[in-house]
Design a protein around this motif. Structure first.
Motif, PDB file in Angstrom:
ATOM      1  N   SER A 163       0.905  -0.950   0.024  1.00  0.00           N
ATOM      2  CA  SER A 163      -0.234   0.224  -0.733  1.00  0.00           C
ATOM      3  C   SER A 163       0.735   1.333  -0.207  1.00  0.00           C
ATOM      4  O   SER A 163       0.506   2.267  -0.963  1.00  0.00           O
ATOM      5  CB  SER A 163      -1.181   0.055   1.143  1.00  0.00           C
ATOM      6  N   GLN A 164       2.180   1.431   0.814  1.00  0.00           N
ATOM      7  CA  GLN A 164       2.720   2.086   0.326  1.00  0.00           C
ATOM      8  C   GLN A 164       3.139   2.690  -1.206  1.00  0.00           C
ATOM      9  O   GLN A 164       3.901   3.957  -1.215  1.00  0.00           O
ATOM     10  CB  GLN A 164       4.109   2.271   1.966  1.00  0.00           C
ATOM     11  N   ASN A 165       4.330   1.861  -1.333  1.00  0.00           N
ATOM     12  CA  ASN A 165       4.416   1.365  -2.787  1.00  0.00           C
ATOM     13  C   ASN A 165       3.180   2.620  -3.893  1.00  0.00           C
ATOM     14  O   ASN A 165       3.377   3.040  -4.527  1.00  0.00           O
ATOM     15  CB  ASN A 165       5.139  -0.132  -2.978  1.00  0.00           C
ATOM     16  N   VAL A 166       2.288   1.439  -3.523  1.00  0.00           N
ATOM     17  CA  VAL A 166       0.871   2.430  -4.440  1.00  0.00           C
ATOM     18  C   VAL A 166       0.635   3.680  -4.137  1.00  0.00           C
ATOM     19  O   VAL A 166       0.249   4.451  -5.080  1.00  0.00           O
ATOM     20  CB  VAL A 166       0.063   0.954  -4.338  1.00  0.00           C
ATOM     21  N   SER A 167       0.928   4.059  -2.919  1.00  0.00           N
ATOM     22  CA  SER A 167       0.835   4.784  -2.207  1.00  0.00           C
ATOM     23  C   SER A 167       1.477   5.876  -3.025  1.00  0.00           C
ATOM     24  O   SER A 167       1.526   7.038  -3.749  1.00  0.00           O
ATOM     25  CB  SER A 167       1.027   5.819  -0.729  1.00  0.00           C
ATOM     26  N   GLU A 168       2.918   6.002  -3.057  1.00  0.00           N
ATOM     27  CA  GLU A 168       3.879   6.991  -3.243  1.00  0.00           C
ATOM     28  C   GLU A 168       4.076   6.467  -5.302  1.00  0.00           C
ATOM     29  O   GLU A 168       4.156   7.693  -5.929  1.00  0.00           O
ATOM     30  CB  GLU A 168       4.943   6.486  -3.026  1.00  0.00           C
ATOM     31  N   THR A 169       3.411   5.377  -6.100  1.00  0.00           N
ATOM     32  CA  THR A 169       3.417   5.789  -7.442  1.00  0.00           C
ATOM     33  C   THR A 169       2.128   6.542  -7.834  1.00  0.00           C
ATOM     34  O   THR A 169       2.246   7.096  -8.918  1.00  0.00           O
ATOM     35  CB  THR A 169       2.823   4.426  -7.546  1.00  0.00           C
ATOM     36  N   THR A 170       1.234   6.153  -6.523  1.00  0.00           N
ATOM     37  CA  THR A 170       0.193   6.968  -7.760  1.00  0.00           C
ATOM     38  C   THR A 170       0.167   8.617  -6.648  1.00  0.00           C
ATOM     39  O   THR A 170       0.125   9.147  -7.871  1.00  0.00           O
ATOM     40  CB  THR A 170      -1.399   6.701  -6.486  1.00  0.00           C
ATOM     41  N   THR A 176       1.467  13.648  -9.687  1.00  0.00           N
ATOM     42  CA  THR A 176       2.480  14.975  -9.636  1.00  0.00           C
ATOM     43  C   THR A 176       2.396  15.439 -11.237  1.00  0.00           C
ATOM     44  O   THR A 176       2.147  16.337 -11.753  1.00  0.00           O
ATOM     45  CB  THR A 176       3.153  14.340  -9.008  1.00  0.00           C
ATOM     46  N   LYS A 177       2.995  14.154 -12.149  1.00  0.00           N
ATOM     47  CA  LYS A 177       3.347  13.875 -13.076  1.00  0.00           C
ATOM     48  C   LYS A 177       1.988  14.390 -13.930  1.00  0.00           C
ATOM     49  O   LYS A 177       2.261  15.336 -15.046  1.00  0.00           O
ATOM     50  CB  LYS A 177       3.792  12.900 -13.233  1.00  0.00           C
ATOM     51  N   THR A 178       0.977  13.914 -14.035  1.00  0.00           N
ATOM     52  CA  THR A 178      -0.304  14.441 -14.353  1.00  0.00           C
ATOM     53  C   THR A 178      -0.470  15.936 -14.555  1.00  0.00           C
ATOM     54  O   THR A 178      -1.088  16.472 -15.343  1.00  0.00           O
ATOM     55  CB  THR A 178      -1.189  13.958 -14.521  1.00  0.00           C
TER      56      THR A 178
END
Length: 190
Positions: A105-112, A117-119
Motif C-alpha cells: 500500500s505504501q508503494n501504491v500510494s507513492e506511485t499514485t 504529480t506528473k499528470t
C-alpha cells in the motif's frame, strides 16, 4: 395361604369353559442340553478353567485399555505441541502478510502520488490538454460508430479504404503536432 404357584392359581380360577393354562417350563439340569429350556451343567474343573480363561481375557482387555489410554495421552500431547507450532506459524504468516500489505500500500500510494504529480505537471502543457480532448473525442466517435454500425456496413473496399485513410491521417497529424509543440510548452524542470 396355599403353596400353589401363581400359574396354578390363575389356571384354577378362570372363567367357565376356559382352557387350562399350560404348565410353565421347568428347568432341568442335564449334561446334554436339547434346546427345550434345559441348562447345561459343567463340572467344577471345567468351570474353573472357563473362569481362568475369562480372567485372562479380562486382564488382556484391561492391559489393552491402559495401553490405549497412554497412547491417547501421548497423541493429545503431540496434538497440543503441533497445534502450538501451527498457531505460531499462522501468527507469523499473519504478521508477514501485514508487513507485505503495508509495504504494498505504501508503494501504491507513492506511485499514485508520483503519477498524480506528473499528470498535474503534464496538464499544465496545453498540447497535452488538446491531445487528451482529441482522445476523448475519438472515443466518443468510436462509441457512436459502434452504435450506428448497422448503417455503416459496406462491402465496398473504397468506403473502407477512405475510412482507414482518414483515421491514419488523423493519427499522423496528431503525432506531428504533438512532437512539434509539446517541447515548446513543456514546463517540467529537469
Amino acid at each position: 395361604m396355599s403353596n400353589q404357584s401363581y400359574a396354578d392359581a390363575a389356571a384354577s380360577s378362570g372363567p367357565i369353559g376356559a382352557e387350562k393354562i399350560p404348565e410353565p417350563a421347568r428347568l432341568q439340569e442335564t449334561p446334554n442340553p436339547s434346546g427345550s429350556g434345559n441348562i447345561e451343567s459343567v463340572s467344577q474343573k471345567k468351570f474353573d478353567k472357563l473362569k481362568q480363561e475369562t480372567e485372562k481375557s479380562r486382564a488382556h482387555l484391561e492391559a489393552d485399555v491402559e495401553r490405549a489410554k497412554k497412547e491417547a495421552k501421548e497423541l493429545e500431547k503431540k496434538a497440543k505441541k503441533e497445534g502450538k507450532k501451527l498457531l505460531e506459524l499462522l501468527k507469523q504468516g499473519y504478521a508477514d502478510a501485514g508487513k507485505y500489505f503495508a509495504e504494498f500500500s505504501q508503494n501504491v500510494s507513492e506511485t499514485t502520488n508520483a503519477a498524480l504529480t506528473k499528470t498535474s505537471k503534464e496538464l499544465e502543457n496545453p498540447v497535452v490538454v488538446i491531445q487528451a480532448l482529441a482522445g476523448i473525442g475519438g472515443l466518443v466517435a468510436g462509441y457512436v460508430t459502434y452504435l450506428e454500425r448497422h448503417r455503416i456496413r459496406s462491402d465496398s473496399n473504397t468506403v473502407l479504404g477512405i475510412h482507414a485513410a482518414i483515421i491514419t491521417g488523423l493519427i499522423g497529424l496528431d503525432a506531428y503536432l504533438f512532437g512539434k509543440y509539446y517541447p515548446k510548452y513543456d514546463k517540467k524542470q529537469f
